[in-house]
Write a protein that holds these residues in place. Sequence first.
Motif, short mmCIF file in Angstrom:
data_model
loop_
_atom_site.label_atom_id
_atom_site.label_comp_id
_atom_site.label_asym_id
_atom_site.label_seq_id
_atom_site.Cartn_x
_atom_site.Cartn_y
_atom_site.Cartn_z
N ILE A 61 0.83 -1.21 0.00
CA ILE A 61 0.00 0.00 0.00
C ILE A 61 0.87 1.26 0.00
O ILE A 61 0.67 2.17 -0.81
N LEU A 62 1.84 1.30 0.90
CA LEU A 62 2.66 2.50 1.04
C LEU A 62 3.61 2.68 -0.15
O LEU A 62 3.98 3.81 -0.47
N ALA A 63 4.01 1.58 -0.78
CA ALA A 63 4.89 1.68 -1.94
C ALA A 63 4.14 2.06 -3.21
O ALA A 63 4.62 2.86 -4.02
N MET A 64 2.93 1.51 -3.38
CA MET A 64 2.20 1.68 -4.64
C MET A 64 1.20 2.84 -4.62
O MET A 64 0.81 3.33 -5.68
N GLN A 65 0.77 3.25 -3.44
CA GLN A 65 -0.28 4.26 -3.36
C GLN A 65 0.14 5.50 -2.59
O GLN A 65 -0.72 6.29 -2.17
N SER A 66 1.44 5.68 -2.41
CA SER A 66 1.89 6.84 -1.64
C SER A 66 1.48 8.15 -2.30
O SER A 66 1.16 9.14 -1.61
N GLY A 67 1.46 8.18 -3.64
CA GLY A 67 1.04 9.39 -4.34
C GLY A 67 -0.40 9.75 -4.02
O GLY A 67 -0.73 10.92 -3.77
N GLN A 68 -1.28 8.73 -4.01
CA GLN A 68 -2.69 8.97 -3.70
C GLN A 68 -2.87 9.41 -2.24
O GLN A 68 -3.72 10.25 -1.94
N ILE A 69 -2.06 8.83 -1.35
CA ILE A 69 -2.14 9.23 0.05
C ILE A 69 -1.72 10.69 0.21
O ILE A 69 -2.39 11.47 0.91
N VAL A 70 -0.64 11.07 -0.46
CA VAL A 70 -0.17 12.46 -0.40
C VAL A 70 -1.24 13.40 -0.94
O VAL A 70 -1.54 14.46 -0.34
N ASP A 71 -1.86 13.04 -2.07
CA ASP A 71 -2.91 13.89 -2.65
C ASP A 71 -4.08 14.06 -1.68
O ASP A 71 -4.69 15.14 -1.59
#
Length: 322
Positions: A61-71
């Motif tokens: 999750i943190l490797a693949m979706q970090s961009g979405q989390i930041v957004d």
Amino acid sequence: MNANITQRLAPTEAAIDLDLGLSTKNKYVASKYLYDDHGSMLFQQIMHMPEYYPTDAEFEILAMQSGQIVDALAFDKPFNIVELGAGDGIKTRQLLKTLLAGNKEFTYIPVDISAQAIDDLKRNMQEALPQLKIAPLVGDYFSMMDQIAAMGLPSLFLFLGSNIGNYPDKAANVLLMHFNEAMNPGDKLLIGMDLQKNPGTIQLAYDDPHGITKAFNMNLLNRLNRELEANFQLSQFDFYCHYDPVSGEVRSYLVSLKDQKVYSQALDKYYNFKAHELIWTELSKKYTLTQIEDMADQNGFSVEKNFLDCKHYFADSLWVRL
């Protein structure tokens, strides 16, 4: 006073804590005592087992979706990222890299009760991310959170690794309410939560065929022998683990194999065990998405988004403090 009488040292805080758990009708030992040096090494082995999915699922999750989390953070001014119980911080590194790549202005504040863990984390983070602004804190969560809230900056708090699942429901809600009270309105919490799934998958993760989880729990008896100066015989106990798919709880136990007495020299006290009597060692709760929504609502948060791994085994749930 007879000069031949040896003065007994006052029991340690750990000894008092362990004595309380072993003196109750339904015996227990707090799961934190599983993590002595050898126990921590065994847990590292557990995390690398193919059967133990939580670590890999959250890392994905943190490797693949970090961009979405930041957004989804949507902070429009400098902010803090506060990791509670940071450990080695390895799973957080990808999220921090994404923030740095996006030129976000933030300070990473790892919090851990272990000064050694913080020293190791700071050194490793500075080697991997030399441009990272890091301000580690050593201490318990709540005194540190109050200090961070007083800074007046928006904050993202990280409580990863499904640590919340180690607390019974009432205690988990108390903890989350404490978090809420120490946060400012608009602050956010990214909380790792293991999801309910095929019961066989969960059972295998916590009662592995390699015997590592059993060794992890049995090692607790070595710690009891040290802390209580006791004479627990490992050969006279066994390990048992059970997952209840109705409650969503994994419970782990040590089982006395016979009627026996164990003596603590530190406390000058005997502990009586009946054959088949249990010592409860660990709880690991698994949640549904509905339960996650309910927990957030009960404790003054709103769920903004659940980030799931590809198998939907695990959730990093982003909450906002109302």
